[in-house]
Motif scaffolding. Structure first.
Motif, PDB file in Angstrom:
ATOM      1  N   PRO A   1      -2.533 -55.162  46.361  1.00 49.89           N
ATOM      2  CA  PRO A   1      -3.820 -54.858  47.011  1.00 49.89           C
ATOM      3  C   PRO A   1      -4.198 -55.907  48.054  1.00 49.89           C
ATOM      4  O   PRO A   1      -3.787 -57.067  47.974  1.00 49.89           O
ATOM      5  N   GLU A   2      -5.012 -55.465  48.997  1.00 52.26           N
ATOM      6  CA  GLU A   2      -5.336 -56.293  50.142  1.00 52.26           C
ATOM      7  C   GLU A   2      -6.022 -57.601  49.758  1.00 52.26           C
ATOM      8  O   GLU A   2      -5.856 -58.616  50.443  1.00 52.26           O
ATOM      9  N   GLU A   3      -6.791 -57.578  48.659  1.00 52.52           N
ATOM     10  CA  GLU A   3      -7.518 -58.808  48.316  1.00 52.52           C
ATOM     11  C   GLU A   3      -6.587 -59.963  47.962  1.00 52.52           C
ATOM     12  O   GLU A   3      -7.008 -61.110  47.918  1.00 52.52           O
TER      13      GLU A   3
ATOM     14  N   GLY B   1     -11.191 -60.593  47.977  1.00 48.24           N
ATOM     15  CA  GLY B   1     -11.340 -59.556  46.971  1.00 48.24           C
ATOM     16  C   GLY B   1     -11.655 -60.099  45.601  1.00 48.24           C
ATOM     17  O   GLY B   1     -12.521 -59.593  44.914  1.00 48.24           O
ATOM     18  N   LEU B   2     -10.981 -61.167  45.224  1.00 46.87           N
ATOM     19  CA  LEU B   2     -11.128 -61.652  43.861  1.00 46.87           C
ATOM     20  C   LEU B   2     -12.499 -62.242  43.606  1.00 46.87           C
ATOM     21  O   LEU B   2     -12.958 -62.260  42.485  1.00 46.87           O
ATOM     22  N   VAL B   3     -13.152 -62.734  44.612  1.00 46.51           N
ATOM     23  CA  VAL B   3     -14.427 -63.397  44.348  1.00 46.51           C
ATOM     24  C   VAL B   3     -15.620 -62.680  44.969  1.00 46.51           C
ATOM     25  O   VAL B   3     -16.713 -63.172  44.940  1.00 46.51           O
TER      26      VAL B   3
ATOM     27  N   ASN C   1       7.658 -62.259  46.962  1.00 50.15           N
ATOM     28  CA  ASN C   1       8.155 -60.910  47.223  1.00 50.15           C
ATOM     29  C   ASN C   1       8.038 -60.591  48.721  1.00 50.15           C
ATOM     30  O   ASN C   1       6.945 -60.577  49.275  1.00 50.15           O
ATOM     31  N   PRO C   2       9.162 -60.322  49.392  1.00 48.01           N
ATOM     32  CA  PRO C   2       9.097 -60.034  50.830  1.00 48.01           C
ATOM     33  C   PRO C   2       8.282 -58.779  51.140  1.00 48.01           C
ATOM     34  O   PRO C   2       7.803 -58.607  52.260  1.00 48.01           O
ATOM     35  N   ASP C   3       8.116 -57.909  50.150  1.00 48.35           N
ATOM     36  CA  ASP C   3       7.316 -56.695  50.347  1.00 48.35           C
ATOM     37  C   ASP C   3       5.914 -56.833  49.747  1.00 48.35           C
ATOM     38  O   ASP C   3       5.267 -55.839  49.403  1.00 48.35           O
ATOM     39  N   PHE C   4       5.464 -58.076  49.610  1.00 44.16           N
ATOM     40  CA  PHE C   4       4.195 -58.321  48.915  1.00 44.16           C
ATOM     41  C   PHE C   4       3.052 -57.483  49.490  1.00 44.16           C
ATOM     42  O   PHE C   4       2.280 -56.865  48.761  1.00 44.16           O
ATOM     43  N   LEU C   5       2.935 -57.461  50.816  1.00 47.63           N
ATOM     44  CA  LEU C   5       1.784 -56.802  51.431  1.00 47.63           C
ATOM     45  C   LEU C   5       1.787 -55.303  51.155  1.00 47.63           C
ATOM     46  O   LEU C   5       0.741 -54.691  50.984  1.00 47.63           O
TER      47      LEU C   5
ATOM     48  N   LEU D   1       0.042 -64.894  51.676  1.00 42.90           N
ATOM     49  CA  LEU D   1       0.510 -65.482  52.936  1.00 42.90           C
ATOM     50  C   LEU D   1       0.464 -67.003  52.852  1.00 42.90           C
ATOM     51  O   LEU D   1       1.380 -67.689  53.317  1.00 42.90           O
ATOM     52  N   GLY D   2      -0.592 -67.535  52.244  1.00 42.49           N
ATOM     53  CA  GLY D   2      -0.688 -68.990  52.071  1.00 42.49           C
ATOM     54  C   GLY D   2       0.362 -69.513  51.104  1.00 42.49           C
ATOM     55  O   GLY D   2       0.960 -70.575  51.316  1.00 42.49           O
ATOM     56  N   ALA D   3       0.593 -68.776  50.029  1.00 46.38           N
ATOM     57  CA  ALA D   3       1.611 -69.194  49.058  1.00 46.38           C
ATOM     58  C   ALA D   3       2.990 -69.190  49.719  1.00 46.38           C
ATOM     59  O   ALA D   3       3.783 -70.126  49.557  1.00 46.38           O
TER      60      ALA D   3
END
Ligand code: ZN
Length: 324
Positions: A192-194, A21-23, A184-188, A200-202
């Motif tokens: 936003p999806e991007e 998303g970011l790029v 944050n355990p509720d990150f997803l 997940l990598g972090a």
């Protein structure tokens, strides 16, 4: 050894897990990412200089290429192209170095960011090789400071091959706000999806060393003379690192500054890679004003190798003057 490790992994990797998303905000970004290649690896893997009694080594993690459209979401293609061309840059692609600072001060050996590892971008993840080429031992790193949680800064925490820690004897420091955002355990659900692949990598990398991480606030001293300072906007809790020794100051800026022309001369342009663009621009102006007024030496993670230079005031903005 690292060559075989890389080739084993390469067989199992599809397109790099680049910041979708970011790029991909610019037209044709996806095709550009796959077609683009970074320039050849920097001729030298390490660039060394002294700051008082501190010894600074810049190590390369390779490079990455994004579409030039990622440099500004708030100006027209015509304006961006004209600026880049007039400054000698390619109008289509944005090639970025990956310059990692290692500071030896007394008994401390402080690494600032860990590079991208092997799962993010095909021409990145060379930090371990650069340690070897420079005759440095990763086991002797005492502290790892993480400026922020983006892939090219934290996906090198663990070895992608055997999941061991790349810096097994180090303690880690990261801004508390930054840690809390990515872990944050509720990150997803909350974001936003991007940003999901980034998170997940972090979480995979930071989670592996969680017990060793000290989450800190502004102006935290890593050791005497090495201080983490708040430079938010690129990410929520982004931090830079100020090194003071012998009456001199060096600021390792992480991604508060990312481009030698745009970040300095057009600080209000909003790169798509900045998560809070207005705050990032404000931080950039504050940082550049201080750098120019105080004559700070700067190290920019993505500035052209080795990313060492200064900011000079010019026409209401600044100019990057490379050194070394
Ligand atoms: Zn970065």
């Amino acid at each position: 050894m690292s060559v075989s490790r890389r080739s084993i992994l390469a067989g199992g990797l599809s397109a790099p897990l680049v910041a979708r998303g970011l790029v991909t905000a610019g037209a044709g970004a996806g095709a550009g990412l796959l077609a683009a290649r970074t320039p050849a690896r920097a001729a030298e893997a390490a660039h060394q200089f002294s700051l008082g009694d501190s010894e600074i080594t810049i190590l390369t993690d390779g490079g990455l290429v994004l579409p030039a459209s990622t440099l500004a979401s708030n100006v027209s293609d015509e304006e961006r192209n004209a600026f880049l061309t007039s400054h000698g840059h390619d109008a289509e692609t944005r090639a970025s170095a990956l310059n990692i600072a290692l500071v030896r001060k007394g008994d401390a050996l402080v690494l600032i960011d860990t590079g991208a590892g092997l799962n993010f971008f095909q021409d990145a993840g060379l930090l371990a090789d650069s340690f070897d080429a420079a005759g440095l031992d990763r086991d002797s790193v005492t502290h790892v400071v993480l400026t922020h949680g983006h892939p090219d800064h934290v996906w090198g925490v663990i070895d992608d091959f055997d999941e061991s820690e790349r810096f097994p004897n180090a303690s880690y420091l990261m801004g508390a706000a930054e840690w809390d955002f990515w872990m944050n355990p509720d990150f997803l659900a909350d974001n936003p999806e991007e940003l999901h692949s980034f998170a997940l990598g972090a979480q995979r990398n930071l989670g592996a060393v969680a017990e060793k991480v000290e989450r800190v606030g502004a102006d935290h001293a890593v050791v005497s003379g090495i201080t983490m300072i708040e430079t938010p906007g690129h990410t929520p809790g982004h931090m830079s690192v100020l090194i003071e020794d012998g009456g001199q100051q060096l600021l390792v800026t992480g991604d508060a500054l990312t481009h030698p022309s745009v970040s300095f001369e057009k600080p209000d342009w909003q790169p798509t890679t900045d998560q809070n663009p207005e705050l990032a621009a404000k931080t950039r102006r504050t940082l550049l004003d201080r750098a120019a007024s105080d004559g700070l030496l700067l190290v920019g993670y993505h500035l052209p190798w080795p990313g060492v230079g200064r900011a000079e005031a010019k026409d209401g903005a600044w100019r990057y003057v490379a050194e070394g």
